[in-house]
Enzyme design. Sequence first.
Site, PDB file in Angstrom:
ATOM      1  N   GLU A  45       1.921   1.289   5.184  1.00  0.00           N
ATOM      2  CA  GLU A  45       0.416   2.254   4.951  1.00  0.00           C
ATOM      3  C   GLU A  45      -0.367   1.799   6.191  1.00  0.00           C
ATOM      4  O   GLU A  45      -0.306   0.545   6.950  1.00  0.00           O
ATOM      5  CB  GLU A  45      -0.176   1.515   3.750  1.00  0.00           C
ATOM      6  CG  GLU A  45      -1.490   2.160   3.270  1.00  0.00           C
ATOM      7  CD  GLU A  45      -2.036   2.030   2.080  1.00  0.00           C
ATOM      8  OE1 GLU A  45      -1.527   1.236   1.374  1.00  0.00           O
ATOM      9  OE2 GLU A  45      -2.761   2.809   1.392  1.00  0.00           O
ATOM     10  N   ASN A 192      -0.071   9.552  -4.710  1.00  0.00           N
ATOM     11  CA  ASN A 192       0.019   8.241  -5.114  1.00  0.00           C
ATOM     12  C   ASN A 192      -1.174   7.614  -5.799  1.00  0.00           C
ATOM     13  O   ASN A 192      -2.193   8.126  -5.697  1.00  0.00           O
ATOM     14  CB  ASN A 192      -0.088   7.633  -3.526  1.00  0.00           C
ATOM     15  CG  ASN A 192      -0.188   5.919  -3.754  1.00  0.00           C
ATOM     16  OD1 ASN A 192       0.892   5.400  -4.186  1.00  0.00           O
ATOM     17  ND2 ASN A 192      -1.110   5.351  -3.760  1.00  0.00           N
ATOM     18  N   GLU A 193      -0.390   7.019  -7.074  1.00  0.00           N
ATOM     19  CA  GLU A 193      -1.554   6.280  -7.832  1.00  0.00           C
ATOM     20  C   GLU A 193      -2.662   7.259  -8.362  1.00  0.00           C
ATOM     21  O   GLU A 193      -3.909   7.141  -8.193  1.00  0.00           O
ATOM     22  CB  GLU A 193      -2.114   4.956  -7.252  1.00  0.00           C
ATOM     23  CG  GLU A 193      -0.977   3.935  -7.311  1.00  0.00           C
ATOM     24  CD  GLU A 193      -1.393   2.535  -7.054  1.00  0.00           C
ATOM     25  OE1 GLU A 193      -2.664   2.372  -6.729  1.00  0.00           O
ATOM     26  OE2 GLU A 193      -0.817   1.758  -6.967  1.00  0.00           O
ATOM     27  N   TYR A 261       2.917  -5.029  -9.303  1.00  0.00           N
ATOM     28  CA  TYR A 261       2.502  -5.926  -8.523  1.00  0.00           C
ATOM     29  C   TYR A 261       2.531  -7.244  -9.225  1.00  0.00           C
ATOM     30  O   TYR A 261       2.288  -7.478 -10.359  1.00  0.00           O
ATOM     31  CB  TYR A 261       1.359  -6.058  -7.657  1.00  0.00           C
ATOM     32  CG  TYR A 261       1.349  -4.804  -6.327  1.00  0.00           C
ATOM     33  CD1 TYR A 261       1.902  -5.063  -5.201  1.00  0.00           C
ATOM     34  CD2 TYR A 261       0.784  -3.514  -6.474  1.00  0.00           C
ATOM     35  CE1 TYR A 261       1.947  -4.347  -4.237  1.00  0.00           C
ATOM     36  CE2 TYR A 261       1.001  -2.585  -5.425  1.00  0.00           C
ATOM     37  CZ  TYR A 261       1.649  -2.970  -4.310  1.00  0.00           C
ATOM     38  OH  TYR A 261       1.314  -2.169  -3.277  1.00  0.00           O
ATOM     39  N   GLU A 317       6.190   0.873  -5.039  1.00  0.00           N
ATOM     40  CA  GLU A 317       5.257  -0.487  -4.551  1.00  0.00           C
ATOM     41  C   GLU A 317       5.423  -1.588  -5.551  1.00  0.00           C
ATOM     42  O   GLU A 317       5.442  -1.656  -6.724  1.00  0.00           O
ATOM     43  CB  GLU A 317       3.825  -0.009  -4.708  1.00  0.00           C
ATOM     44  CG  GLU A 317       3.545   0.932  -3.466  1.00  0.00           C
ATOM     45  CD  GLU A 317       1.670   1.077  -3.452  1.00  0.00           C
ATOM     46  OE1 GLU A 317       1.174   0.434  -3.742  1.00  0.00           O
ATOM     47  OE2 GLU A 317       1.625   2.448  -3.000  1.00  0.00           O
TER      48      GLU A 317
HETATM   49  O1  AHR Z   1      -0.148  -1.771  -1.399  1.00  0.00           O
HETATM   50  C1  AHR Z   1      -1.738  -1.896  -1.422  1.00  0.00           C
HETATM   51  C2  AHR Z   1      -2.105  -0.632  -2.360  1.00  0.00           C
HETATM   52  O2  AHR Z   1      -1.697  -0.933  -3.519  1.00  0.00           O
HETATM   53  C3  AHR Z   1      -1.639   0.621  -2.148  1.00  0.00           C
HETATM   54  O3  AHR Z   1      -2.388   1.435  -1.158  1.00  0.00           O
HETATM   55  C4  AHR Z   1      -1.890   1.361  -3.429  1.00  0.00           C
HETATM   56  O4  AHR Z   1      -1.196   2.237  -3.665  1.00  0.00           O
HETATM   57  C5  AHR Z   1      -1.803   0.160  -4.284  1.00  0.00           C
HETATM   58  O5  AHR Z   1      -3.007  -0.068  -5.245  1.00  0.00           O
END
Ligand code: AHR
Length: 472
Positions: A45, A192-193, A261, A317
């Site tokens: 990114e 995205n998101e 994550y 992600e």
């Molecule tokens: O990877 C960092 C961020 O995490 C990304 O920009 C977003 O899509 C997610 O929240």
Amino acid sequence: MKAKIIPFVLLAIVAISAAAQNKIIINTDLGKEKISKHIYGHFSEHLGTCIYGGYWVGEDSKIPNTAGIRNDVVNALKEIGIPNLRWPGGCFADEYHWMDGIGPRNERPTMINTHWGGVTENNAFGTHEFLELCNQLACEPVICGNLGSGSVQEMSQWVEYLNSSNISPMTDIRKSNGREEPWGVRYWGVGNENWGCGGSMTAEYYTNEMRRYSTFTKNYGNNRLYKIAGGPNSDDYHWMETLMKDGNPGQNFQGVSLHYYTIAHDWNHKGSATQFDEKEYFTTLKKTMHMNELLDKHIAIMDKYDPQNRVGLVVDEWGNWHDVEPGTNPGFLYQQNTMRDALVASVNLDIFNQHARRVKMANIAQTVNVLQAMILTKDDKIVKTPSFYVFKMYTVHHDATLLPSNIICENYSSENESVPALSATASKDDSGKIHVTISNLDPTNAKEVSCDLRGAEKISFVRGQGGDRTKN
Ligand code: AHR
């Protein structure tokens, strides 16, 4: 046939115990699912020094480069067989206006990167530079379009600019910028998101928007877009249900994304990348294993609405998210990388492999200098992280056939909690070679493991490779 081997190992597996309590039963003749190489994909990114400094140094830099892109980083990523690269975000994607990143660099407008440190983005790295990077890496581009703050027209024209060979206003501009032939970009993210930084939408609202945007992102020539709908955050099963029920899967989108994550504590205090005790190490691994439950449950929803398995789950992600290194810009997400990260990588890759029927792509965040990176750079130097070496070892699974396996193993326990001590994947490649990658999650006890290769008529040779944690 039963063979006792030290297989292709990720961590040092030393035979210290006479009783083999750890066994991996591998059905060598029962594989039917292919492990898509795109599971080993990456994400980069416009964030911190991922793009600027990480890849892009410009043609005039003293750092050896080709067309402005660092040679050392490209060569390193080629070592791990990078199959695809997702760009330009992340949250950045939904505030990125692609036309700002084409044409003569000194005429490109600047913008503020509001998500990541509020820095000025000069748009030096845009569409042509990204596709040149993918060309040097020999990987597939995955472009995430702006649904949050852009327009249908803008997204539609970007695809036309990239993929059309007709006579059209967009192709004229592309040609005037030095690119005659279309690139034929296949993988396309429709936002995205969008439940968060990509527009704070409800599942219902996004599903309608996705239908509209998807309708106007067209196929050109023989190129068929693989559109990836913006999927749920972690365990938001309602989002997946809504998208699959009302989004017209298979028509409007061929893939649906999932983000998860691994965070040792919570979002306000994630924990240091390097200063952690064994309890925190254990918690990290336990939390990363939650990916397994997420995939099972999301896939169950997908199976309900798409029994033909037309739509892939794209975990675009994932990875460890630690606190930034002390003294670095909090908006740059720069973190160090240890053997704990290596294990988070191997455990997740094993989980994706086991779900190969539905998981068709995954992208660890974020390749260079950001989050769980493969490479960290400092000026003209680079270091390959422990996570890099996991991806390197796992290249043997790219496009190989997943071999159904059972892992019977000891637990690794901390206080009152336990996780299986071993994580593994077995696959067979086109030449008939069987590869087994095994991770020992127990930080203090080496494991003896026997592999029972069922259905194999003849094992002609066995070879092992280890990663020794004492040397990292
Ligand atoms: O990877 C960092 C961020 O995490 C990304 O920009 C977003 O899509 C997610 O929240």
